[in-house]
Each structure stands twice: as structure tokens, then as C-alpha cells.
Design an enzyme around this catalytic site. Structure first.
Site, PDB file in Angstrom:
ATOM      1  N   LYS A 165      52.822  47.506  35.284  1.00  0.00           N
ATOM      2  CA  LYS A 165      51.408  47.706  34.616  1.00  0.00           C
ATOM      3  C   LYS A 165      50.573  48.230  35.801  1.00  0.00           C
ATOM      4  O   LYS A 165      50.216  47.540  36.681  1.00  0.00           O
ATOM      5  CB  LYS A 165      50.818  46.741  33.996  1.00  0.00           C
ATOM      6  N   GLY A 214      45.228  39.249  41.032  1.00  0.00           N
ATOM      7  CA  GLY A 214      44.067  39.603  40.330  1.00  0.00           C
ATOM      8  C   GLY A 214      42.865  38.501  40.325  1.00  0.00           C
ATOM      9  O   GLY A 214      43.123  37.515  40.728  1.00  0.00           O
ATOM     10  N   SER A 215      42.138  38.717  39.410  1.00  0.00           N
ATOM     11  CA  SER A 215      40.803  37.721  39.272  1.00  0.00           C
ATOM     12  C   SER A 215      41.489  36.180  38.490  1.00  0.00           C
ATOM     13  O   SER A 215      42.382  36.514  37.658  1.00  0.00           O
ATOM     14  CB  SER A 215      39.771  38.260  38.512  1.00  0.00           C
ATOM     15  N   ARG A 244      39.548  35.082  36.259  1.00  0.00           N
ATOM     16  CA  ARG A 244      39.553  35.173  34.811  1.00  0.00           C
ATOM     17  C   ARG A 244      40.735  35.869  34.071  1.00  0.00           C
ATOM     18  O   ARG A 244      41.110  35.399  32.981  1.00  0.00           O
ATOM     19  CB  ARG A 244      38.278  35.780  34.440  1.00  0.00           C
ATOM     20  N   GLY A 250      43.728  36.168  35.240  1.00  0.00           N
ATOM     21  CA  GLY A 250      44.931  35.498  35.378  1.00  0.00           C
ATOM     22  C   GLY A 250      44.968  34.288  34.221  1.00  0.00           C
ATOM     23  O   GLY A 250      45.852  33.938  33.709  1.00  0.00           O
ATOM     24  N   GLU A 261      48.385  35.397  41.293  1.00  0.00           N
ATOM     25  CA  GLU A 261      47.851  34.841  42.667  1.00  0.00           C
ATOM     26  C   GLU A 261      46.278  35.393  42.353  1.00  0.00           C
ATOM     27  O   GLU A 261      45.894  36.489  42.030  1.00  0.00           O
ATOM     28  CB  GLU A 261      48.226  35.739  43.582  1.00  0.00           C
ATOM     29  N   CYS A 273      42.056  39.201  49.593  1.00  0.00           N
ATOM     30  CA  CYS A 273      42.147  37.819  48.903  1.00  0.00           C
ATOM     31  C   CYS A 273      42.023  36.739  49.920  1.00  0.00           C
ATOM     32  O   CYS A 273      41.686  35.479  49.730  1.00  0.00           O
ATOM     33  CB  CYS A 273      43.410  37.533  48.028  1.00  0.00           C
ATOM     34  N   GLU A 288      34.835  32.729  44.083  1.00  0.00           N
ATOM     35  CA  GLU A 288      35.189  33.725  44.911  1.00  0.00           C
ATOM     36  C   GLU A 288      34.120  34.775  44.542  1.00  0.00           C
ATOM     37  O   GLU A 288      34.000  35.076  43.266  1.00  0.00           O
ATOM     38  CB  GLU A 288      36.408  34.332  44.855  1.00  0.00           C
TER      39      GLU A 288
END
Lengths: 510, 510
Positions: B183, B240-241, B243, B245, B264, B301, B394
């Protein structure tokens, strides 16, 4: 040794044994006059908190000292002597020779992990700095491993020693550096207490924090929920039914923090008898399969539950095979199951199978008393297997199903239909090799262990073993619950970058 | 090269680019006149099904041929030349030197896995039979590995090459023998298409099934849901974030079959400046931290988000440190973020932080135009950090928080409060070693990589790297998304027992 019937919470025996449950003698089919406590929420919480406190020192313990601890546990289990064997036989109905063998395996497993720790294996990867590298210098990086934290372990009904209190999950968690909170199985609580005493002795001998191990007794499902959802529990090991495993998995999914759940759930362990093999050795293979099926009344996760045979229904080869299997099976004596509940479940599953359209009963083993179960053998064809999902569910006990395939093309269709399994065996001759090769390549993706010309029962405890498999055989396809690699379930990688020697773990120093 | 804006479904370009979304130039802050298709459910389903068909042959491909495939992908990416660099710079706003470096890393990663495959590493464990063993013979058992099946990969916003189309997840999945359904990230769809073309060329050069790789374009969340819940998808990689994830994790938990989810998610990467270090080198460390924070506008990250310093608020050491940091920060120019949405999120997070009681703004970087963001530096004390959970979240971008601790005891309390992180650094002198040792032992259990006297930004791609960490840094603490070990995420063990050589994988033969 007097059984207290209590929980062992970080070295303290606690709990009210009057309000709890009774042990049960599977051999005599009578409740034993021994009361066992139901652990309270407070006791479970104390066990987890004390385990987490013990983690601080236990996780820092040298590999050598952890190895010694595992060996002392093994010695203390052996020192329990005949009482352990008699207690386990009574609680499970399994014969003394089987329990003695299982004790040897349990001690052997502890020794395997001790060997691993003493050999300094699995220590990691060291890559030193390279300041001359272009365009950027390479830092010093060293990959090591840390234990995850407190591990919750659930004992299995069918292996009161090797998959229970000091069994494979406990041994590998302790080897990795993780304290264990063990939920005993209500089918063998006295056996669990004896083994817990051995572990406690080893803790004291090795002068470890007593929080390193706790034993939780009880039948109340809330205890399991509390263990798997406790924020300080960082991994869970479970061996049992798909139904219970899926309940625990769903509860673990509700946690804010994801943790690994190692559920070993069950399997039908299909056996493929290739065309030339069935023609030449059909009778012998049939007898071998019956013998494998009968081990422990079929209450093995690796019990051969489905036998796939090529041949027309009226062909000589097929008839020879099923006739031999039936003749062997009808002579098998009835036996008690691990618990009355399992006896009832087995009888219900066999009764249900008898009602299935397209499934015929080939033979039944000898009858026993009403507390005993008899072996059973059914047969069906591929078309029926394909449209009857129930036939892929494990019947826990000594019942098997012959699936007749018209040709090897149908055998391949069977593989396509097959869900995940712990094991499968291919029984073949050299003249079957070409077809066995195609079969094995497809079958490999459905199983955790692929066997050639051997029975699936009996799991070797060694560095090259895998006991796990695609779902629903296990919930975590990437791990094994038996053998050296089982230790990796309870540790995780950490990279140390540019660390001075003083701050590095011993195994990662130059 | 003309960008089609379409999805690449098993070698076929498909999709309606008129009804989809527009690419966006982060440098000029303008929509680019390039339409991209939203993948349909049919296209996603075709991609997964074709990947699953390709798995039959791709999983059997020799390690050597897989290595060649990875190298050819790398060569084809390099052959895209300046167009790839210019496209990625336009879509992300990142400078050319950064993108060139990332391209080198991406090709290097592909080469690392190719080396691994060619060296025959990770092949397994062979233990031959021992028929003389008592009480039972030991069977021949060989532990090998099989790829899991189709892998769904989600590209990261902040690494358009190294964590995207042919990035670490794709490289390790292909190395393991798994087809990939990728994706693309809507922030750099044209970059994704260019890299997908390179992969397609490599597939054709190596004469592989084109189902081995598909690229899915789109902004619609339903696409992600369809990928992670598809029964034929057997593992998911995501960077990604937290949220997003957690949304994917919850969807994966609804599957009947559990599959591994390698998310991650993010990190605040705490930096600990020890008492003697801050006294001697406070100004220098402060400047170094600002430089690390500014990399990629802090959209890493591993960006150092929290700086833990010992000292009284009015002490010379603390004042020297924060004054130096502020002086360095106010000179930093403003910059565009990866997307307008990330710019808005960053500004909102900084604005929210300004309103927090007990948190003070130390300094702000130079202002830019309204499409740009400015760096920011905040300060607080341990007590405020302890009672303000938001401060552990973060802030994606170049904002950092100094947490002042009265003494090293408070520093230890900070570690106790700390959630899981990808990395942490300890900055110390030899005279700090005793305290650094205690700190490092506790801190190790909160991070995936522990660093001494180096900045956290920059992740070495090598055999000893770990890029992952305790939740919420990642959803699977036992794995790394960078370095050789990343391949283990997409394969699983299998034991071959008593198999004739003809049926064994090449690497497990005698």
C-alpha cells in the site's frame, strides 16, 4: 509428603482449601479427599507483583546460575520419588511407565535449556566500529537479548509433568530469565503442588527471590482472565483446547499493550498412505496407526486423527487397509480418560460423528465400564470431508477417521482443504517418491512438522524440533513450544550501540 | 518516465485516475497535476489472490535466485536516475542529498538480504538419527524455515524509499520468499510508482510470476482494512503513527486466524545527560541534540524528543545546557513538513504543549511562511512529566522537551514512568559510569536500542541492529524492522523428520 491444597504465592502457601475444589482420581473414578483452594484475585495479583519484583534480579542473573537453577529443579523433581509418579497416575489415569517416561522428558527439557545457557549460545551478534567506512563511520553495534518479564503459563491436562508445572513453557521462560506465574490444571492439582515444592526448594538452594515462581490453583475462569490481562504479565504460554485458547486470545486482544500469546491448541495430524505403500504394506501401516492412536487413549496433541488413503471403496488395497485397522482396533481395551468431563466430551463427539451423513463407523474397541471410553474408527470420502467442517475438528481421544481418496489428485485436494496442523506423516515407498515430493511441498505449508514413514506421536526434545504450526494448531506460527528454540518465545532483541565494556552484558563483551 | 497514476496489480496497470486523488508537491506546497487512482476492492482482491498464486512458485525459488532478484531490484532503482530523486524531493520536501542517501540505504538493504541468502545463513539445524540411543532411538530431525505467505506492507510517510515500496519490509519479505502487496503512502504516490516499475522490471528480468508484487494506490481507509483482514494475507508490516497502527491492530484482532502484525509506531527517544557530562560538556551536547533534532525536520522515528538533565533549575550546569540549546535552536530555519496535514498536526501539538501547566517554552526556531513549521524547545520538571501523560506522546516533527531532574534518583523515577521506546541514549563521562550502569540496566527494558554517547538518529543497517522496542514503540517487541534479523518476521520454523534427501529442501540435505 502432605499435600496442603494451597496456592504457592512467591514462597508462601496460602488459600482456603475448604471452599475450593476436590482432586479426582481418574483411575478409581472417585473424588479424592483432598481439598484445593480457589486462588483469590488478591493472591493472583500478589503472585504477579512479586514475580515482577523478582524480575529485577532474576533477569540479571548470569546464564550459568540460571542453568544451575534449572538443573536443581530437575534433581528436586527426581527426589520426589515414587510419590510423584503415584500421584500423577492417580490424578490422570495414565500408567506408571508413561508418567516415568514423562518425568524423564521433563528433567531432560530442563537439562536441555541448562546446556544451552552453559554453552553461551544464543548470545547475539557483535559488529565492531569501523571509523574508516565511507561515507559515514560504522558505529559499534551488538545485538543481545533481554527476557520479556513475567510469564503466565497454563498447565495442560494431558501432560501433568512435561507440559505442566515445570514443563516446557516454564523451563524455557525460566531459562530466558523470566519469572513464571503458573496456573495449575484442575485435573492434577496435587501433582502440581509436588512439582511446585521441588521448584521452591531449588529457588531456596540457589538463593533466588521466591517471587520467581508461583503456583495458582483453581477452577474459576476469572483466574485465567486475571492472569492474561494483568498489565505486568508480558507473555502467556498455553496448551489446551481451541475453544479455551480462543477465549484467552480474545481477552489478550483487549489489553492496551499487545503481548505474545503462545497457544498450542490441537491438531488432527493427517497421515497420508501413498498408493504403492498401501498396496505393499497396507495391513502393517494400519496396525501401526492403531498403535499410535492408542497411546494415552489418544489424548496426545500429535495423535493421528485422520488417515488419508488412495483407493476405490471396493479395491483390494483399501479393503485390506481398513480391515486390518478394524481388526486391530476391535481388540483394544477401553480406558479411562484424563477427566470425567473429557470422557463425556469424547463420547459426545463419537456419538455426533455417528450421525453424520456420508460418515460410517468401521469399528469400535472393546467396551468397558461406564467411566471408560472405547476407541473408534470412522471412514468417509473426500467429498464428504470437503462439505463437513466438523471433520477437521479434533476429537480429543482415540478416535480416527479414514478419508478415502479416489486418486492422488484427490489427495492434493484434501491438502488444499486442510487447516493448519502440528504434524503430518507421509507413508510411502521409493516408488511413491515422485508423488510424495509434490505432496510434501504443499503439505509443508499446512504443518509444523512433516514426517516420513514414522508415526506422529512422540515429540523429540532437541534443537531441531518444531512443535507448533499454522492456525488453529497454534496461535503463533513462528514459534515452537518444544526444543531449544522455545527459549526465543520469552526474550527479545536489543541493540547496544557504542557501549563501553562496563555497560555491556558479559556475553557481548569483546 | 510518464507516471500513469494507476495501481500495479500483478504486472497490470489498472484504475481510474480521474476519480482518485492528486499528488502534492511539498516543496512548492501545491497540488501536482497528476491524478492517482483509488484502488477498488476488486483490484485489492486481485492483487492478493495473484500474490497467493505466485506464492506457490516464489516460495520454492532457490535462495540464490531470490538474492539475484533483490540485486536486480536495487540496480533498477538506481537506473531510475535523477527522476526518482527529483520526484521524491518534490513529494516529500526532503533535500536531494537526503533522498540520495536514502536511495543508497534502500539498495544497500536489498543487498544485505541478498548477501544473507547467498551465504546460506539462517538455513536451520540438522540433527541426524541415532538408532543406538536408549531408551528410544533418536529420529533424524531437521529444522528449516518456510515463508509465511502473502505479506501486506504499508509505506511510511517519512522514508519514501527506505521504508516504502522497496524498503525494509518489502526487501525482507521478498527475501523470506513472500509475495508483497504494497500500500503506497498517499504523500508520495509518484515515487512509489517509479519504484514499483523498477520491481516489475526485475520480476520480468528474473522471469518470476508477476503476482509477486503489487502496488496499491489510494487514500481510502477501506483499502487498508481490506488488506489486513484478507484471509490470504499472512503477515502485515506497517510503519506509521500509533493512532493508525492501533486501528490496524484492532482490525487484525478481528480475524479468525491470528497473523503477526509488525507495527513500528513511534517514539520519544529519551536522551539522558549524566551529571558530570552536563557539567563538562553541557553546551556541546545541547548543540549536538539540536542538530540531531533538526534532521528531516524531526520527522524521524528516532528523533530525540525528550532530553533528561540533572540539575537545579538555577544551577550553572542546567542553565548552560538550556541556554546553549536555545541559542542553537533559534537559529534553525523553518521548513516544510512531509504533508500539509503533518504541518497542521505539528502546529497543533506545539500549540497544545504551550498551554500545559508546568511546561514552559524555552525557544522557537526561525519563522517561515505559513506552509512552514518552526522548531521548538520546551522544558518541564519530573513532577509535571509524571502527571502529564501527553508528554510521553510523540510530537512528529522538530520539537523537544527538556525534563529537569533534581538528581539521578529522579532520573531513575523518569525511567520507571517511561513507556516503551525505539531508542535511548546515555551521554556520560567515565566519572558517570557507576550511575550510568544502574541507569542502563533499567533503561534497557524500556528500549529496543540503547546508545552511549551518540545521537539516536541514523539507524545502521546490519546484522546486529534492532529497530523495534517495547510497546508503543512497536506492536511486536520480539522483532526488528531493520537489519538482517528482519527476515525472520516473514518466515516460520518447520521440522522435517526422517525425510529422504529427495524430499528435503536443498539447504537441509547432508
Amino acid at each position: 509428603m502432605t499435600i496442603t491444597g494451597q496456592n504457592l504465592i512467591a514462597g508462601e502457601w496460602s488459600g482456603n482449601t475448604q471452599g475450593g475444589f476436590k482432586a479426582f482420581n481418574a483411575q478409581t473414578h472417585c473424588a479424592i479427599d483432598l481439598g484445593f483452594a480457589e486462588a483469590t484475585a488478591l493472591e493472583v495479583n500478589t503472585a504477579v507483583n512479586r514475580a515482577n519484583e523478582a524480575f529485577t534480579t532474576y533477569s540479571q542473573l548470569s546464564a550459568k546460575k540460571r542453568a544451575t537453577f534449572l538443573r536443581v529443579i530437575g534433581a528436586e523433581i527426581l527426589a520426589l520419588g515414587d510419590e510423584l509418579v503415584e500421584t500423577a497416575c492417580g490424578e490422570t489415569g495414565l500408567p506408571a511407565m508413561r508418567i516415568q517416561g514423562e518425568r524423564g522428558r521433563t528433567i531432560g527439557q530442563l537439562g536441555l535449556f541448562a546446556d544451552l545457557l552453559e554453552a553461551g549460545e544464543y548470545q547475539g551478534v557483535v559488529e565492531q566500529a569501523n571509523n574508516d567506512r565511507q561515507p559515514l563511520p560504522k558505529p559499534d553495534t551488538r545485538l543481545g537479548y533481554l527476557p520479556l518479564g513475567v510469564v503466565g503459563v497454563f498447565a495442560a491436562s494431558n501432560f501433568p509433568l512435561a507440559f505442566s508445572t515445570a514443563g516446557g513453557d516454564t523451563a524455557s521462560a525460566l531459562a530466558a530469565g523470566c519469572p513464571v506465574v503458573m496456573k495449575a490444571h484442575a485435573a492434577h492439582p496435587a501433582t502440581a503442588e509436588l512439582v511446585a515444592r521441588a521448584i521452591l526448594k531449588a529457588i531456596d538452594t540457589c538463593e533466588l527471590d521466591r517471587g520467581v515462581f508461583s503456583l495458582i490453583q483453581g477452577k474459576n475462569y476469572a483466574i485465567a482472565t486475571q492472569i492474561v490481562t494483568h498489565p505486568l504479565v508480558k507473555a502467556v504460554g498455553f496448551t489446551g483446547s481451541e475453544r479455551v485458547g480462543m477465549i484467552l486470545q480474545a481477552q489478550i486482544h483487549q489489553r492496551p499493550e499487545p503481548i505474545p500469546f503462545y497457544g498450542e491448541l490441537g491438531s488432527i495430524n493427517p497421515q497420508f498412505i501413498m498408493p504403492n505403500k498401501v498396496a505393499q504394506d497396507g495391513a502393517e501401516i494400519a496396525q501401526g496407526l492403531v498403535a499410535s492412536l492408542m497411546m494415552g487413549q489418544g489424548q496426545f496433541c500429535t495423535s493421528p486423527g485422520v488417515w488419508v488413503v488412495v483407493g476405490g471403496k471396493d479395491s483390494v488395497n483399501y479393503q485390506t487397509f481398513v480391515t486390518s485397522a478394524s481388526e486391530a482396533l476391535v481388540q483394544q481395551i477401553a480406558g479411562v480418560m484424563l477427566t470425567p468431563a473429557m470422557c463425556a466430551s469424547y463420547k459426545a463427539a463419537v456419538a455426533e460423528r455417528k450421525t453424520l451423513s456420508g460418515v460410517s463407523l468401521l469399528s469400535t474397541g472393546l467396551s468397558g465400564n461406564e467411566q471408560e471410553c472405547s476407541a473408534s474408527l470412522f471412514a468417509t470420502d473426500l467429498a464428504t470431508f470437503a462439505k463437513t467442517p466438523l471433520l477437521q475438528e479434533e476429537v480429543f481421544g482415540f478416535s480416527a477417521l479414514v478419508v478415502r481418496c479416489a486418486d492422488t489428485a484427490e489427495m492434493m485436494q484434501f491438502v488444499t482443504l486442510l487447516k493448519g496442523n502440528l504434524t503430518a506423516s507421509i507413508h510411502g515407498l521409493d516408488s511413491d517418491l515422485a508423488e510424495s515430493k509434490v505432496l510434501s511441498q504443499r503439505l509443508a505449508h499446512k504443518v509444523g512438522r512433516l514426517i516420513y514413514n514414522q508415526m506422529p506421536t512422540g515429540v523429540e526434545v532437541c534443537a531441531s524440533m518444531n512443535h507448533g504450526g499454522p492456525f488453529p494448531a497454534s496461535t503463533n506460527i513462528r514459534t515452537t513450544s518444544v526444543g531449544s528454540e522455545a527459549i526465543t518465545r520469552f526474550r527479545r532483541p536489543i541493540c547496544y550501540q557504542n557501549m563501553p565494556a562496563e555497560l555491556l552484558p558479559t556475553l557481548l563483551k569483546d
